[in-house]
Design a protein around this motif. Structure first.
Motif, mmCIF file in Angstrom:
data_model
loop_
_atom_site.group_PDB
_atom_site.id
_atom_site.type_symbol
_atom_site.label_atom_id
_atom_site.label_comp_id
_atom_site.label_asym_id
_atom_site.label_seq_id
_atom_site.Cartn_x
_atom_site.Cartn_y
_atom_site.Cartn_z
ATOM 1 N N ASN A 224 11.834 -7.331 4.526
ATOM 2 C CA ASN A 224 10.945 -6.635 3.582
ATOM 3 C C ASN A 224 9.790 -7.527 3.159
ATOM 4 O O ASN A 224 8.644 -7.061 3.064
ATOM 5 N N ALA A 225 10.061 -8.799 2.915
ATOM 6 C CA ALA A 225 8.996 -9.725 2.538
ATOM 7 C C ALA A 225 7.996 -9.883 3.678
ATOM 8 O O ALA A 225 6.786 -9.955 3.445
ATOM 9 N N ALA A 226 8.487 -9.928 4.910
ATOM 10 C CA ALA A 226 7.586 -10.052 6.059
ATOM 11 C C ALA A 226 6.697 -8.823 6.182
ATOM 12 O O ALA A 226 5.500 -8.939 6.499
ATOM 13 N N GLU A 227 7.243 -7.641 5.922
ATOM 14 C CA GLU A 227 6.416 -6.428 5.983
ATOM 15 C C GLU A 227 5.360 -6.417 4.887
ATOM 16 O O GLU A 227 4.217 -6.005 5.129
ATOM 17 N N VAL A 228 5.716 -6.863 3.693
ATOM 18 C CA VAL A 228 4.743 -6.917 2.599
ATOM 19 C C VAL A 228 3.638 -7.919 2.932
ATOM 20 O O VAL A 228 2.446 -7.636 2.739
ATOM 21 N N LEU A 229 4.016 -9.084 3.436
ATOM 22 C CA LEU A 229 3.006 -10.088 3.801
ATOM 23 C C LEU A 229 2.124 -9.602 4.946
ATOM 24 O O LEU A 229 0.912 -9.857 4.957
ATOM 25 N N ARG A 230 2.700 -8.894 5.910
ATOM 26 C CA ARG A 230 1.913 -8.344 7.014
ATOM 27 C C ARG A 230 0.921 -7.309 6.496
ATOM 28 O O ARG A 230 -0.250 -7.279 6.901
ATOM 29 N N GLY B 46 -1.854 -9.088 4.824
ATOM 30 C CA GLY B 46 -2.734 -9.669 5.840
ATOM 31 C C GLY B 46 -3.685 -8.635 6.416
ATOM 32 O O GLY B 46 -4.872 -8.915 6.606
ATOM 33 N N TYR B 47 -3.170 -7.432 6.686
ATOM 34 C CA TYR B 47 -4.044 -6.363 7.183
ATOM 35 C C TYR B 47 -5.104 -5.992 6.154
ATOM 36 O O TYR B 47 -6.261 -5.727 6.506
ATOM 37 N N LEU B 48 -4.722 -5.981 4.878
ATOM 38 C CA LEU B 48 -5.709 -5.679 3.838
ATOM 39 C C LEU B 48 -6.797 -6.743 3.782
ATOM 40 O O LEU B 48 -7.979 -6.415 3.637
#
Length: 58
Positions: free
Chosen positions: A10-16, A19-21
């Motif tokens: 979940n943390a990796a998805e939030v960070l990804r 990053g896209y933003l």
């Protein structure tokens, strides 16, 4: 192997997503800067052409 998402997934998805933003924001800022820079360059070129070429008689 468990099919449940862990906290690190979940943390990796939030960070990804963050990053896209940031990449999207960088692209918008870069586009605005390039538009400003090209407008300024065209304005300068028009003034230079008017002064250097078109102000003298042919």
């Amino acid at each position: 192997m468990s099919w449940r998402k862990t906290i690190t997934d979940n943390a990796a998805e939030v960070l990804r997503f963050c990053g896209y933003l940031f990449v999207l924001l960088d692209a918008i800022v870069l586009s605005a800067f390039l538009f400003w820079f090209l407008a300024k360059a065209i304005w300068f070129a028009a003034g230079w052409l008017d002064r250097a070429i078109f102000s003298k008689p042919w």
